[in-house]
Scaffold this active site. Structure first.
Site, PDB file in Angstrom:
ATOM      1  N   SER A 291       0.833  -1.186   0.000  1.00 54.87           N
ATOM      2  CA  SER A 291       0.000   0.000   0.000  1.00 54.87           C
ATOM      3  C   SER A 291       0.879   1.251   0.000  1.00 54.87           C
ATOM      4  O   SER A 291       1.783   1.380  -0.826  1.00 54.87           O
ATOM      5  CB  SER A 291      -0.948  -0.054   1.210  1.00 54.87           C
ATOM      6  OG  SER A 291      -1.917   0.960   1.164  1.00 54.87           O
ATOM      7  N   ASP A 354      -8.042  -3.986  -7.451  1.00 53.51           N
ATOM      8  CA  ASP A 354      -7.657  -3.068  -6.380  1.00 53.51           C
ATOM      9  C   ASP A 354      -7.470  -1.668  -6.975  1.00 53.51           C
ATOM     10  O   ASP A 354      -6.729  -1.491  -7.946  1.00 53.51           O
ATOM     11  CB  ASP A 354      -6.360  -3.569  -5.741  1.00 53.51           C
ATOM     12  CG  ASP A 354      -5.927  -2.743  -4.538  1.00 53.51           C
ATOM     13  OD1 ASP A 354      -6.637  -1.785  -4.173  1.00 53.51           O
ATOM     14  OD2 ASP A 354      -4.873  -3.058  -3.959  1.00 53.51           O
ATOM     15  N   HIS A 410      -7.689  -5.101  -1.472  1.00 52.15           N
ATOM     16  CA  HIS A 410      -6.423  -4.466  -1.111  1.00 52.15           C
ATOM     17  C   HIS A 410      -5.675  -5.230  -0.017  1.00 52.15           C
ATOM     18  O   HIS A 410      -4.523  -4.916   0.272  1.00 52.15           O
ATOM     19  CB  HIS A 410      -6.708  -3.034  -0.646  1.00 52.15           C
ATOM     20  CG  HIS A 410      -5.495  -2.176  -0.499  1.00 52.15           C
ATOM     21  ND1 HIS A 410      -4.630  -1.899  -1.531  1.00 52.15           N
ATOM     22  CD2 HIS A 410      -4.989  -1.524   0.592  1.00 52.15           C
ATOM     23  CE1 HIS A 410      -3.660  -1.108  -1.105  1.00 52.15           C
ATOM     24  NE2 HIS A 410      -3.849  -0.876   0.184  1.00 52.15           N
TER      25      HIS A 410
END
Length: 500
Positions: A291, A354, A410
């Protein structure tokens, strides 16, 4: 992404049983049990759920049936081909079909990042909220990750005094370890045994991503600024990166002992120290993150090379590789060209469903025609991904359910599950049996509902759940058809008619 962990646990033959945190007290046992050992373990579980500091996931491993000969052969191959695994040829021929060694290495580095989430203190009422629950010396041991064969050399901290508020966890308690800092990752080094297996001494840097919701995406300042503005020694002033990422990496608070020096200064200082510590060894530098942590991984790897810290005293160049998971775009096309021109190898693992890897720069990015990229490369909203992409798709896994929850798409554990079953483009999804699917639901509800994942070790023990074809299921129970005379006898003793 990481959110408070639900109770999920497994008891596997040959491995320890682990507990997971919950917002609710542990439920009572299903049956009366006089076994003292069981009662003792149950009390420990109940106490664990009431602690101020959350009990975190350790590590649930699948049983491995590899023979000693197979393990030795794997060591030999990894030590022989580690440069190719780390992108010397930009992973040509390694992604389709998926090379088993590369898959194993990606999952291993993914576990390093997951360790950041599993050991992070999420409890806003704890005076240690925003820190790591374990010391550097005991981190891997506490999480059941000693099999990685690495030793933590330094923890990394970033200041919360930036314009990405949802990236940090703020404590409610008035007595806290720090009002300005959050634990953001660590630097570790392979031990002697693992170095022999890897074929070199590996210095790894792991960055965590957001610990709250995905609102940080909306918090992105979404404009680019030169890396030279943060005193990164780049000769090209047109090399720019997203300002929020640069702030996380370079901001500091001189009044805080943990972020008195910026995350950048902490990383570079540790790199200088480690390069001097192993002057005559074959080395590699591997940076990984998930991320927003994936963006920091790309940025820090670039900074290490740009600053010349991957050079040994005798002039050798140490290869620098980034394995990023669910990473957003970091900078403009000139940043991409500079990173790749310096020889930094980046493999980006993304889930096509995502949205995080699609930002920032949803309009102006590397997918635009070449002429348009040239016209817009100086604009503060034109972004470009770096390196090679490995695209996964959660819809290809028969173990995951249909969902519209962006948190599921995610989730790092979901990424590692998809890697475990990925065989190549247009090839059937097949688990390699190195990873337990129960880990997917550690911080999500992404597994198919028919996949029974025991909510705690004692339910697995009492119900006698077993793992079959990658699923946790209850064993078959006797029915009237299986033992008609015996069942009829028991029902008669209970005063029940066999038809009732």
């Amino acid at each position: 992404m990481a959110i408070p962990l639900p109770i999920i646990a497994s008891s596997l033959k040959g491995h320890s049983s682990f507990t997971f945190p919950s917002e609710k007290p542990a439920p009572p046992p299903l049956l009366t049990q006089n076994n003292n050992r069981f009662q003792e373990r149950l009390k420990k579980l109940e106490l664990a759920t009431r602690r101020t500091l959350p009990v975190v996931l350790t590590r649930v491993l699948s049983e491995r049936n590899e023979s000693t000969a197979q393990q030795e052969e794997e060591k030999k191959k990894l030590s022989q081909y580690w440069r190719e695994i780390h992108g010397e040829n930009n992973w040509s021929g390694y992604l389709d079909p998926m090379d088993p060694l590369l898959r194993s290495e990606l999952i291993r580095y993914g576990d390093m990042v997951q360790a950041c989430y599993d050991s992070f203190n999420y409890d806003p009422y704890s005076q240690y909220c925003g820190s790591c629950n374990y010391s550097p010396r005991t981190l891997f041991e506490s999480l059941g990750l000693t099999f990685l064969g690495y030793e933590v050399s330094r923890y990394l901290y970033a200041t919360a005094d930036i314009k990405l508020p949802n990236f940090f966890k703020n404590p409610i308690s008035s007595k806290v370890w720090s009002r300005s800092a959050n634990w953001i990752g660590y630097v570790c080094v392979s031990n002697d045994e693992t170095s022999a297996k890897l074929g070199r001494r590996d210095i790894a840097i792991a960055w965590r991503g957001t610990v709250t919701r995905l609102e940080w995406v909306a918090d992105l300042l979404d404009y680019l600024k030169p890396v030279t503005s943060a005193k990164i020694p780049c000769p090209d002033p047109t090399v720019t990166v997203e300002s929020g990422f640069l702030d996380v990496y370079t901001n500091k608070d001189k009044d805080c002992r943990f972020c008195k020096y910026s995350a950048r200064e902490q990383v570079l200082t540790e790199m200088r120290s480690l390069m001097l510590k192993y002057p005559n060894e074959e080395l590699s530098i591997t940076v990984t993150g998930h991320s927003l942590g994936a963006a920091l991984a790309v940025l820090s790897a670039y900074d290490i090379v740009e600053s010349g810290l991957n050079k040994t005293e005798d002039g050798r160049t140490v290869p620098v590789t980034v394995f990023s998971f669910a990473g957003p775009r970091v900078g403009n096309v000139r940043f991409k060209n500079r990173v790749e021109g310096l020889g930094v190898k980046v493999l980006r693992v993304v889930n096509v469903n995502d949205d995080v890897p699609k930002v920032p720069g949803m309009i102006l990015n590397e997918n635009d025609p070449t002429f348009l990229q040239k016209l817009t490369d100086k604009l503060p909203w034109s972004y470009s991904h770096v390196g090679v992409e490995l695209a996964l798709n959660n819809k290809h896994s028969p173990y995951l359910k249909e969902t519209n929850d962006p948190l599921d798409f995610h989730n790092l554990e979901a990424y590692l599950h998809l890697l475990d079953g990925y065989q190549g483009k247009d090839k059937k999804f097949k688990l390699s049996d190195d990873r337990d699917i129960a880990l997917v639901n550690k911080s999500s509800d992404f597994l198919n509902n028919e996949l029974v994942v025991p909510p705690s070790w004692w339910q697995a023990a009492y119900k006698g759940m077993v793992k079959k074809d990658g699923r946790w299921v209850e064993p078959e129970r006797p029915t009237m058809e299986d033992h008609p005379s015996e069942m009829a006898h028991h029902m008669k003793q209970l005063g029940l008619d066999s038809d009732s």
